[in-house]
Motif scaffolding. Structure first.
Motif, PDB file in Angstrom:
ATOM      1  N   PRO A 146      -4.391 -16.558   2.035  1.00 22.43           N
ATOM      2  CA  PRO A 146      -4.038 -16.144   3.270  1.00 22.43           C
ATOM      3  C   PRO A 146      -4.786 -14.579   3.261  1.00 22.43           C
ATOM      4  O   PRO A 146      -5.583 -13.977   2.364  1.00 22.43           O
ATOM      5  CB  PRO A 146      -2.640 -15.032   2.563  1.00 22.43           C
ATOM      6  CG  PRO A 146      -2.874 -14.902   1.054  1.00 22.43           C
ATOM      7  CD  PRO A 146      -3.401 -16.189   0.397  1.00 22.43           C
ATOM      8  N   VAL A 147      -5.236 -14.426   4.433  1.00 28.03           N
ATOM      9  CA  VAL A 147      -5.726 -12.802   4.857  1.00 28.03           C
ATOM     10  C   VAL A 147      -5.164 -12.123   6.280  1.00 28.03           C
ATOM     11  O   VAL A 147      -4.367 -12.203   6.582  1.00 28.03           O
ATOM     12  CB  VAL A 147      -7.038 -13.875   5.921  1.00 28.03           C
ATOM     13  CG1 VAL A 147      -6.437 -14.914   7.573  1.00 28.03           C
ATOM     14  CG2 VAL A 147      -8.181 -12.403   5.885  1.00 28.03           C
ATOM     15  N   PHE A 148      -5.249 -10.794   5.557  1.00 27.41           N
ATOM     16  CA  PHE A 148      -4.995  -9.903   6.027  1.00 27.41           C
ATOM     17  C   PHE A 148      -5.509  -8.963   7.092  1.00 27.41           C
ATOM     18  O   PHE A 148      -6.575  -8.574   6.192  1.00 27.41           O
ATOM     19  CB  PHE A 148      -3.705  -8.914   5.374  1.00 27.41           C
ATOM     20  CG  PHE A 148      -2.534 -10.388   4.654  1.00 27.41           C
ATOM     21  CD1 PHE A 148      -1.787 -10.280   5.223  1.00 27.41           C
ATOM     22  CD2 PHE A 148      -2.690 -10.043   3.691  1.00 27.41           C
ATOM     23  CE1 PHE A 148      -0.902 -11.682   4.864  1.00 27.41           C
ATOM     24  CE2 PHE A 148      -1.625 -11.079   2.949  1.00 27.41           C
ATOM     25  CZ  PHE A 148      -0.767 -11.788   3.179  1.00 27.41           C
ATOM     26  N   PHE A 149      -5.365  -8.462   7.667  1.00 21.95           N
ATOM     27  CA  PHE A 149      -6.506  -7.405   8.526  1.00 21.95           C
ATOM     28  C   PHE A 149      -5.540  -6.235   8.719  1.00 21.95           C
ATOM     29  O   PHE A 149      -4.333  -5.714   8.864  1.00 21.95           O
ATOM     30  CB  PHE A 149      -6.776  -7.624  10.130  1.00 21.95           C
ATOM     31  CG  PHE A 149      -7.299  -9.428  10.286  1.00 21.95           C
ATOM     32  CD1 PHE A 149      -8.583  -9.457   9.678  1.00 21.95           C
ATOM     33  CD2 PHE A 149      -6.874 -10.118  10.661  1.00 21.95           C
ATOM     34  CE1 PHE A 149      -8.633 -10.894   9.536  1.00 21.95           C
ATOM     35  CE2 PHE A 149      -7.056 -11.133  11.001  1.00 21.95           C
ATOM     36  CZ  PHE A 149      -8.895 -11.358  10.903  1.00 21.95           C
ATOM     37  N   VAL A 150      -6.627  -5.164   8.194  1.00 21.73           N
ATOM     38  CA  VAL A 150      -6.363  -3.436   8.265  1.00 21.73           C
ATOM     39  C   VAL A 150      -7.447  -3.144  10.063  1.00 21.73           C
ATOM     40  O   VAL A 150      -8.358  -3.081   9.715  1.00 21.73           O
ATOM     41  CB  VAL A 150      -7.094  -3.086   7.195  1.00 21.73           C
ATOM     42  CG1 VAL A 150      -7.171  -1.527   7.412  1.00 21.73           C
ATOM     43  CG2 VAL A 150      -6.067  -3.329   6.388  1.00 21.73           C
TER      44      VAL A 150
END
Length: 255
Positions: A189-193
């Motif tokens: 999973p990839v999450f963006f800030v």
């Protein structure tokens, strides 16, 4: 929980990694920050720590690590630097800095002109992170070098999630698409800030990323953080945005 933090140069990934580490520690977690960026000499200062001795030194130094790898040619994948799994409590004290519940390990730095590539540090970093066994209440945050070479090195293979820091730039948004693609290819999973944003840039960046990507946090531009980075000062983790990011990761990854 193991989190890999990435982003383009100047996006603020090391600052976010530092703030996140401090937030986890404030919330009662034991935290290890792994510095895999051979050209970053500021992360330890943001954490308020001394720069530890290169972890390559545990194996005799960068050249000794390289010789061990080359001796296995052409079967480089057969090289193993760990005979058994390590926990955070097993890390050798001589290669750690520690303060307020946060430990720091630096895999290795480029210290001299002409000393060769960073390949030995890359292989050691991959095995170091993969070998770590993390118990409940423990978090490993890996700060990578700018760009996406760390995907080629396999740093993300043992991570639970990839956290990409995006600043308001075309380059950062385009890199986000590639990071999402690479993360999907290894089933991470990839999450963006979204970092250093104001109202107009936040709206544009959200539209550019679209609903198909998970935005974990939005961090407004903060002149005090910019000055701290310029001076090499320790950063503080008491902002609501960082608390939101930490809570998002704890809830999403069920820590």
């Amino acid at each position: 929980m193991k989190i890999v933090v990435c982003g383009k140069g100047g996006s603020g990934k090391s600052t976010v990694a530092s703030l996140l580490a401090k937030n986890f520690a404030k919330n009662g977690f034991s935290v290890l920050v792994v510095d895999t960026d051979e050209s970053n000499f500021g992360l330890h200062r943001q954490l308020g720590l001394d720069l530890p001795q290169d972890f390559t030194g545990y194996y005799g130094g960068k050249q000794a690590v390289m010789q061990r790898i080359m001796a296995a040619a052409p079967d480089y994948g057969s090289v193993s630097f760990f005979d058994e799994a390590w926990g955070l409590a097993d890390l050798p004290a001589g290669y750690l800095s520690e303060k307020d519940g946060v430990k720091l390990v630096a895999i290795g730095k480029i210290h001299e002109a002409g000393e060769g590539c960073a390949c030995p540090m890359g292989m050691l970093a991959k095995q170091f992170i993969g070998n770590l066994k993390v118990k409940p209440g423990e978090v490993v945050i890996t700060d990578t070098e700018a760009g996406i070479e760390h995907f080629g090195r396999g740093i993300e293979e043992s991570a639970d999630a990839v956290l990409m820091v995006i600043d308001p730039s075309y380059e950062s948004l385009k890199l986000a698409e590639k990071v999402a693609e690479l993360s999907r290819s290894i089933d991470k999973p990839v999450f963006f800030v979204l970092n250093k944003v104001d109202g107009s840039s936040e709206h544009f960046m959200c539209d550019a990323l679209g609903d198909r990507h998970a935005i974990a946090a939005v961090i407004p531009t903060d002149p005090s953080l910019a000055v701290a980075g310029l001076r090499g000062d320790e950063v503080e983790a008491d902002s609501a945005d960082i608390e939101h990011l930490g809570r998002f990761l704890r809830d999403t990854l069920a820590v």
